[in-house]
Design a protein around this motif. Structure first.
Motif, PDB file in Angstrom:
ATOM      1  N   LEU A 135      -0.140  13.779  -1.268  1.00  0.00           N
ATOM      2  CA  LEU A 135      -1.201  14.759  -1.056  1.00  0.00           C
ATOM      3  C   LEU A 135      -1.917  14.481   0.260  1.00  0.00           C
ATOM      4  N   LYS A 136      -2.218  15.540   0.975  1.00  0.00           N
ATOM      5  CA  LYS A 136      -3.028  15.411   2.186  1.00  0.00           C
ATOM      6  C   LYS A 136      -4.425  15.936   1.848  1.00  0.00           C
ATOM      7  N   ILE A 137      -5.328  15.020   1.524  1.00  0.00           N
ATOM      8  CA  ILE A 137      -6.684  15.403   1.121  1.00  0.00           C
ATOM      9  C   ILE A 137      -7.546  15.599   2.369  1.00  0.00           C
ATOM     10  N   VAL A 138      -8.195  16.778   2.435  1.00  0.00           N
ATOM     11  CA  VAL A 138      -8.984  17.087   3.630  1.00  0.00           C
ATOM     12  C   VAL A 138     -10.425  17.474   3.317  1.00  0.00           C
ATOM     13  N   HIS A 139     -10.759  17.577   2.014  1.00  0.00           N
ATOM     14  CA  HIS A 139     -12.103  18.059   1.676  1.00  0.00           C
ATOM     15  C   HIS A 139     -12.477  17.574   0.283  1.00  0.00           C
ATOM     16  N   GLY A 140     -13.760  17.320   0.066  1.00  0.00           N
ATOM     17  CA  GLY A 140     -14.250  16.924  -1.244  1.00  0.00           C
ATOM     18  C   GLY A 140     -15.502  17.684  -1.602  1.00  0.00           C
ATOM     19  N   ARG A 141     -15.640  18.026  -2.885  1.00  0.00           N
ATOM     20  CA  ARG A 141     -16.843  18.728  -3.350  1.00  0.00           C
ATOM     21  C   ARG A 141     -17.061  18.405  -4.818  1.00  0.00           C
ATOM     22  N   GLY A 142     -18.176  17.785  -5.145  1.00  0.00           N
ATOM     23  CA  GLY A 142     -18.435  17.405  -6.521  1.00  0.00           C
ATOM     24  C   GLY A 142     -17.385  16.425  -7.014  1.00  0.00           C
ATOM     25  N   ALA A 143     -16.760  16.749  -8.144  1.00  0.00           N
ATOM     26  CA  ALA A 143     -15.742  15.868  -8.724  1.00  0.00           C
ATOM     27  C   ALA A 143     -14.339  16.213  -8.234  1.00  0.00           C
ATOM     28  N   TYR A 144     -14.223  17.139  -7.285  1.00  0.00           N
ATOM     29  CA  TYR A 144     -12.912  17.621  -6.857  1.00  0.00           C
ATOM     30  C   TYR A 144     -12.575  17.201  -5.426  1.00  0.00           C
ATOM     31  N   LEU A 145     -11.282  16.942  -5.225  1.00  0.00           N
ATOM     32  CA  LEU A 145     -10.725  16.750  -3.895  1.00  0.00           C
ATOM     33  C   LEU A 145      -9.777  17.904  -3.624  1.00  0.00           C
ATOM     34  N   PHE A 146      -9.669  18.309  -2.348  1.00  0.00           N
ATOM     35  CA  PHE A 146      -8.850  19.470  -1.991  1.00  0.00           C
ATOM     36  C   PHE A 146      -7.825  19.067  -0.939  1.00  0.00           C
ATOM     37  N   ASP A 147      -6.605  19.578  -1.119  1.00  0.00           N
ATOM     38  CA  ASP A 147      -5.590  19.293  -0.118  1.00  0.00           C
ATOM     39  C   ASP A 147      -5.667  20.303   1.018  1.00  0.00           C
ATOM     40  N   LEU A 168       0.854  -1.191   0.000  1.00  0.00           N
ATOM     41  CA  LEU A 168       0.000   0.000   0.000  1.00  0.00           C
ATOM     42  C   LEU A 168       0.890   1.240   0.000  1.00  0.00           C
ATOM     43  N   SER A 169       1.692   1.364  -1.038  1.00  0.00           N
ATOM     44  CA  SER A 169       2.652   2.477  -1.108  1.00  0.00           C
ATOM     45  C   SER A 169       1.965   3.760  -1.549  1.00  0.00           C
ATOM     46  N   LEU A 170       2.637   4.883  -1.305  1.00  0.00           N
ATOM     47  CA  LEU A 170       2.130   6.189  -1.713  1.00  0.00           C
ATOM     48  C   LEU A 170       2.467   6.429  -3.179  1.00  0.00           C
ATOM     49  N   SER A 171       1.602   7.149  -3.874  1.00  0.00           N
ATOM     50  CA  SER A 171       1.739   7.307  -5.321  1.00  0.00           C
ATOM     51  C   SER A 171       2.564   8.515  -5.744  1.00  0.00           C
TER      52      SER A 171
END
Length: 333
Positions: free
Chosen positions: A315-327, A307-310
């Motif tokens: 990226l530290k994802i903290v929020h999602g909205r619609g088709a987008y993720l936000f760091d 389960l390695s990082l890509s």
């Protein structure tokens, strides 16, 4: 109420005009005139002169970060100075009170064309779902409520760098204190900018400088974007009614154009991205979770290598909205 507010602020050494007393010691004089057995009373007051030039008379292209930061600090000091002011007249229904903005817009949105109503409707939905539920948690008090570019004075209209005063206390009202900053930002962000994203630079400069003097609560920062757009929506909806009454008044169409341009520009942004930029500018953590380094360390201890990082910089994802993720910096992916 206006006279008492100005007197209160003068004692706090704020740069505002004040009402002068007449020979009887009153700040308002009554002038009585008679005409055909009818008497008419007129009320007069004289205000002190406040030096400076209108913010509106300076070109938006001359506005700099120094001016925006000074504006934020000036309004923060004004907010603090009004924090212990109270007057029965401030507790009133007023259409330009942002606490009434949603109702005002909903009553006039049908006056807009289809494209305009869709734009305004989107912002009103954001306010209804994200801001309205937390209104009771916002600090309240008396505010000036109209820091527009014709009420603010600057030191030089050619190269303005400092706000020298504020006039016109006709819109004073008791409401949510954050509305003062939202209204200030709404007007300051309008107008042509030297760079496409300068309105964001202006926003972060004003808010961060304000925060240094009057610390903003987390909840106030969270609703600020919504309140800025609500003020602009109120402006265009009220203008729509005025245009309907005076369809040949070309000035009304010209004067409301900057508000429409700014609404369209703000519509291109995600509210969470704006919040992240504001919190970062104020020196506040964007999220309360673990740091990126701590998360990576935790993964290495508890997850297998399969389960390695890509990414080299994960990226530290903290929020999602619609088709987008936000760091954690508000960057959309």
């Amino acid at each position: 109420m206006q006279n008492e507010a100005m007197s209160h602020l003068t004692k706090k050494e704020c740069s505002v005009p004040r009402a002068m007393n007449n020979r009887q010691g009153a700040s308002i004089s009554t002038i009585r005139l008679s005409d055909n057995n009818h008497q008419y009373d007129f009320y007069l007051r004289v205000l002190t002169f406040l030096p400076g030039q209108f913010y509106a008379d300076s070109s938006p292209l001359s506005h700099t970060k120094a001016l925006w930061k000074d504006l934020g600090g000036f309004m923060a000091k004004l907010t603090i100075a009004l924090s212990d002011f109270n007057h029965p007249g401030a507790f009133r229904y007023f259409e330009w009170d942002l606490a009434q903005g949603y109702r005002v817009c909903m009553s006039k949105i049908q006056l807009l064309n289809t494209e305009q109503s869709q734009l305004v409707g989107g912002f009103l939905n954001l306010y209804k779902t994200q801001t309205m539920p937390v209104l009771s948690h916002l600090p309240q008090g008396v505010i000036h409520n109209d820091a527009n570019d014709y009420n603010l004075l600057v030191n030089d209209k050619t190269l303005p760098s400092r706000v020298t005063g504020i006039i016109d206390f006709g819109d004073v009202v008791h409401t949510h204190i954050i509305n003062e900053l939202a209204i200030t930002c709404a007007y300051a962000l309008m107008g042509e900018k030297r760079e496409p994203d300068d309105f964001l630079s202006a926003l972060t400069a004003i808010v961060s400088s304000y925060h240094q003097i009057r610390a903003l609560q987390d909840i106030e920062l969270e609703v600020l974007y919504s309140l800025i757009t609500l003020r602009l929506c109120t402006t265009v909806c009220n203008a729509a009614l005025a245009i309907k009454k005076q369809p040949d008044n070309k000035y009304l169409l010209v004067s409301v154009k900057p508000a429409w341009l700014l609404l369209n520009a703000l519509n291109e942004l995600d509210p969470f991205t704006v919040l992240c930029k504001l919190r970062h500018a104020c020196g506040l953590a964007v999220d309360s979770g673990l740091s990126s380094e701590d998360i990576i360390d935790y993964r290495q201890k508890h997850l297998g290598k399969t389960l390695s990082l890509s990414y080299q910089v994960p990226l530290k994802i903290v929020h999602g909205r619609g088709a987008y993720l936000f760091d954690h910096l508000g960057t959309p992916y």
